[in-house]
Design a protein around this motif. Structure first.
Motif: not given
Ligand code: AMP
Ligand code: MG
Length: 409
Positions: A189, A203-206, A252, A300-301
């Motif tokens: 995403e 948007r890639n925030t992390n 992930g 990821g959050n």
């Molecule tokens: P996940 O554990 O990959 O399912 O991610 C958990 C949540 O964090 C989901 O809502 C993702 O869209 C969000 N997320 C994961 N990586 C990032 C990132 N680099 N920047 C912003 N949000 C992210």
């Protein structure tokens, strides 16, 4: 929930496997934020020689101790010393030498009378106000004595330290090498900040917040972009990451169908130390090693990613950098609101800590605490720590707060 590692155990397990990186010698202009790998003694006194702290006249204190408006003294001016010059003359009773700030005190003199307290009269000076003995003289070694250790191994080099190193004649200094920290975002995403936002995109925030956090540690971040949720892409980018001193992935690592970071890392030889920590936010955190490289699978959050960095990655990076102090200061604060919590995990609530009028600190949370609400981090200067068994904390309660050192506060 079972299988969760306790907060303090997780931290300990990470640190026990981390060693400081090899040391390198750097120019002091490159040393800001690095950690000294040596004790640094001064090879000489500072000041090296007694000198004047004022523009004025170097005198013998006995000549001026009793002067007043009604009883001024006239001294013959026998020389004039600019900063950088050394006088060959000696001040004797009844004489003075004109002296500029920073110029070495001439022989015989023990006191400098500031120019504002004097009047010129041909080649003499009239002094009508006394000074204390030794006034306006910077004594040799009053700052640093020869042999004194001015900065210690394990200390961070701050701007004042850079100046001090220069002042003792050190243009190069031995420090622990800066860790290179690879940052890999994961997720189908994700788009980069200049991409077009649309439903389904995030948007890639992390990568960006982690990049800043790594820089703040004094380490060198390397952004590896975004791995898509496929084994091939994740593996390819993890491989690049493993060429660095530390690898941070984000996202992930939960239990979703497309959360493949853990599987891919495992196939690549991960020696898992733990997965899932009893904390909120940040529970899915994974930590292990592939070969010699520490790998943090951050959640990821955006808030979880930042908070787990703060709690676990930062101390590890600082240890690699040779730092003697790995943890943020923790202070006791008085809560300024009532908060209700879900039990079962250690909470790290984002908060603003302020100094109370009567001493001590007060704290308020920064509003909604969802792990996707980055505003809660933007506003915070501290993490309030609440234990796993607490369901309600009332206004006026004392809590521990970790001060996260925000520069704008
Ligand atoms: P996940 O554990 O990959 O399912 O991610 C958990 C949540 O964090 C989901 O809502 C993702 O869209 C969000 N997320 C994961 N990586 C990032 C990132 N680099 N920047 C912003 N949000 C992210
Ligand atoms: Mg994901």
């Amino acid at each position: 929930m079972s299988g969760m590692t306790e907060f303090d155990v997780a931290g300990r397990k990470i640190l026990e496997g981390i060693e400081p990186l090899p040391t390198v010698e750097v120019d002091i202009l490159e040393s800001l934020g690095m950690t000294l790998a040596e004790n640094v003694p001064s090879p000489n006194d500072i000041p090296f020689a007694a000198n004047s702290a004022m523009d004025g006249f170097a005198v013998i204190h006995k000549d001026i101790e009793d002067v007043s408006e009604d009883n001024p003294v006239t001294l013959k001016v026998i020389d004039d010393i600019k900063a950088g010059d050394v006088s060959s003359r000696k001040v004797t009773p009844g004489t003075a030498i004109r002296i500029m700030t920073g110029a070495p005190l001439p022989r015989g003199a023990d006191t400098v009378v500031m120019v504002e307290k004097t009047r010129s009269d041909g080649d003499s000076v009239i002094i009508a106000a006394p000074e204390d003995a030794g006034q306006n003289v910077r004594r040799a070694s009053e700052d640093v004595r020869k042999g004194e250790v001015i900065l210690e191994q394990g200390e961070i080099i701050e701007p004042a330290g850079m100046g001090m190193l220069a002042s003792i004649g050190r243009s190069r200094v031995r420090v622990s090498r800066r860790p290179r920290v690879a940052i890999l975002a994961t997720g189908n995403e994700l788009i980069e900040p200049d991409g077009q936002i649309a439903t389904g995109k995030v948007r890639n925030t992390n990568t960006y917040s982690l990049f800043g956090q790594v820089l703040r540690c004094g380490a060198g971040p390397v952004a590896l972009g975004i791995a898509r949720d496929s084994r091939e892409d994740t593996e390819k980018k993890v491989k690049v990451g493993l060429a660095h001193d530390v690898l941070l992935t984000s996202g992930g690592v939960s239990v979703g169908d497309y959360d493949m970071v853990r599987d891919v890392l495992t196939e690549m030889g991960l020696k898992l130390v733990f997965w899932k920590v009893r904390i909120k936010p940040g529970m899915p955190l994974l930590y292990g090693r592939i070969g010699n490289t520490p790998v943090f699978g951050l959640p990821g959050n955006p808030v979880s990613s930042m908070v787990t960095f703060e709690l676990f990655v930062r101390p590890a990076i600082l240890k690699m950098m040779g730092r003697n102090k790995l943890f943020r200061p923790v202070v006791t604060v008085t809560l300024d609101e009532d908060i209700d919590l879900r039990t079962g995990r250690n909470h790290f609530l984002r908060a603003v800590v302020t100094r109370a009028d009567g001493g001590g600190y007060t704290a308020r949370t920064t509003g909604p605490q969802g792990s996707g609400i980055l505003t809660s981090m933007v506003l915070a200067n501290a993490l309030l720590m609440v234990g796993p068994d607490v369901s309600r904390v009332e206004r006026g309660t004392g809590l521990k707060a970790m001060l996260t050192g925000k520069e704008s506060m």
